[in-house]
Enzyme design. Structure first.
Site, PDB file in Angstrom:
ATOM      1  CG  ASN A   1     -17.361  12.642  18.036  1.00 22.34           C
ATOM      2  OD1 ASN A   1     -16.887  12.578  19.168  1.00 22.34           O
ATOM      3  ND2 ASN A   1     -17.727  11.308  17.666  1.00 22.34           N
ATOM      4  CB  SER A   2     -20.898  11.940  19.814  1.00 24.31           C
ATOM      5  OG  SER A   2     -22.130  11.254  20.227  1.00 24.31           O
ATOM      6  N   GLY A   3     -23.576  13.663  20.485  1.00 25.61           N
ATOM      7  CA  GLY A   3     -24.464  14.007  21.875  1.00 25.61           C
ATOM      8  C   GLY A   3     -24.214  15.306  22.643  1.00 25.61           C
ATOM      9  CB  ILE A   4     -24.428  16.331  25.907  1.00 28.48           C
ATOM     10  CG1 ILE A   4     -25.374  15.578  26.325  1.00 28.48           C
ATOM     11  CG2 ILE A   4     -24.183  17.685  26.674  1.00 28.48           C
ATOM     12  CD1 ILE A   4     -25.221  14.975  27.522  1.00 28.48           C
ATOM     13  N   GLY A   5     -21.917  16.878  23.902  1.00 28.79           N
ATOM     14  CA  GLY A   5     -20.551  17.616  23.563  1.00 28.79           C
ATOM     15  C   GLY A   5     -20.537  18.225  22.237  1.00 28.79           C
TER      16      GLY A   5
ATOM     17  CB  SER B   1     -24.478  11.779  35.532  1.00 34.02           C
ATOM     18  OG  SER B   1     -25.561  11.208  35.745  1.00 34.02           O
TER      19      SER B   1
ATOM     20  CE1 TYR C   1     -21.674   7.261  32.335  1.00 37.40           C
ATOM     21  CE2 TYR C   1     -23.754   7.396  33.545  1.00 37.40           C
ATOM     22  CZ  TYR C   1     -22.845   8.092  32.856  1.00 37.40           C
ATOM     23  OH  TYR C   1     -23.140   9.044  32.076  1.00 37.40           O
TER      24      TYR C   1
END
Ligand SMILES: NC(=O)c1ccc[n+]([C@@H]2O[C@H](COP(=O)([O-])OP(=O)(O)OC[C@H]3O[C@@H](n4cnc5c(N)ncnc54)[C@H](OP(=O)(O)O)[C@@H]3O)[C@@H](O)[C@H]2O)c1
Length: 315
Positions: free
Chosen positions: A20-24, A154, A191
């Site tokens: 639903n957001s960003g890269i995805g 990442s 992270y």
């Protein structure tokens, strides 16, 4: 900027978490333009997934996207998701584990009692992949195809490692999760550590699964997504768009050669060597130990795990 890889996904089923957001979201849109039979939009709620599906349909005209709800910070949600998926999914050709969270240095405990980045970014996706393996392996067998398990990691993996003290502890995962262990100094790279665990997962899957399954980890590059909503001005200008970052998901899902990408870490449409620490004796020891601990933990959480391990990881 790397060019977008294009392919024909007719007849195939693709699943993207955090879609639903960003890269995805951008990756899901790219997949939608390649005509998959089914595109499973996985979000924290069905409402979020439906909103995403509406936008995908408006922007691409694709009509076969389906919503599914999943909270990676709740192991019971992952088990329920897979129980549901096992009833409705007859195949799964591309699984993209994209969802993640960055709490910006804040220690948060999930309802399950785990530190949140460790659970949402690493343990949750690992359990999700393992529970979906029977569907993925059946897809490979029944349709003579080579499914890909794509895990979004990442380039921050180069800036951290797992501490020797945590590796030496009787339970590394529990040590990493504990509030006492997470001093500000340790927690500054949490992270990054969670993204190291993503690559370790891909390594183990590549080692243990038959060669007609391709697990691959990737670096999308720095993008101005929800994870970096605080970036502004000159700093923000240095980031890629999410559309650009999502190209690496598409490359890992349908590009390159299976034999080159299997167990690899890709970045800018190339296989990238992982960090010296991950390649070191200590890094390999951590990978093996964390894997054993994860399988043990997951076996206690979901009684399908021992059977999956016995069935899917046999030589
Ligand atoms: N942006 C970058 O520069 C960058 C660089 C390297 C790697 N990455 C990786 O790229 C991936 C996508 O991140 P992004 O940058 O696109 O960030 P984003 O826009 O914040 O997207 C993260 C997605 O994960 C979902 N999510 C968060 N917590 C979840 C949970 N408990 N259960 C299920 N879904 C959850 C979010 O859902 P909600 O909308 O409900 O919160 C959202 O859909 C991540 O794996 C990230 O580590 C990003």
């Amino acid at each position: 900027m790397v060019p977008i890889v294009r392919g024909d996904l007719t007849g195939k089923t693709v699943m993207v978490t955090g879609a639903n957001s960003g890269i995805g979201f951008e990756a899901a849109k790219h997949f939608a333009t390649m005509n998959p039979a089914r595109l499973i939009i996985v979000c924290r709620s069905v409402e979020k997934a439906q909103q995403s599906i509406k936008q995908i349909q408006e922007e691409t005209g694709y009509k076969n996207a389906e919503p599914m709800a999943l909270d990676l910070g709740k192991f019971s949600s992952i088990s329920e998701f897979v129980t549901q998926a096992s009833k409705t999914l007859d195949r799964l050709d591309i699984l993209v584990e994209n969802a993640a969270v960055a709490t910006m240095g804040k220690y948060i405990q999930t309802e399950d009692g785990w530190e949140s980045m460790l659970q949402v970014n690493s343990l949750g996706p690992a359990l999700h992949v393992l529970l979906l393996l029977p569907i993925i392996m059946n897809t490979a067998k029944s349709h003579s195809v080579v499914p890909r398990i794509v895990v979004v990691s990442s380039e921050v993996i180069f800036f951290a490692n797992i501490g020797s003290d945590a590796i030496a502890a009787s339970n590394t995962l529990e040590t990493l999760s504990s509030k006492e262990y997470c001093t500000p100094e340790v927690f500054a790279t949490r992270y990054q550590q969670s993204k190291i665990l993503n690559i370790m997962l891909v390594h183990k899957l590549a080692e243990l699964l038959p060669t007609n399954i391709v697990p691959v980890a990737l670096n999308p590059g720095f993008c101005l997504s929800g994870l970096r909503r605080d970036a502004e001005g000159e700093r923000a200008a240095k980031f890629q768009t999410n559309g650009e970052g999502s190209r690496q998901i598409i490359y890992s899902a349908i590009g390159g050669k299976d034999e080159e990408l299997r167990g690899a870490f890709t970045s800018y449409s190339q296989v990238l060597e992982i960090s010296d620490w991950m390649l070191s004796e200590e890094g390999k020891k951590a990978e093996d130990k964390i894997w054993v601990e994860m399988i043990d933990l997951f076996g206690k959480l979901d009684d399908r795990i021992p059977g999956i391990v016995a069935e899917c990881f046999k030589a």
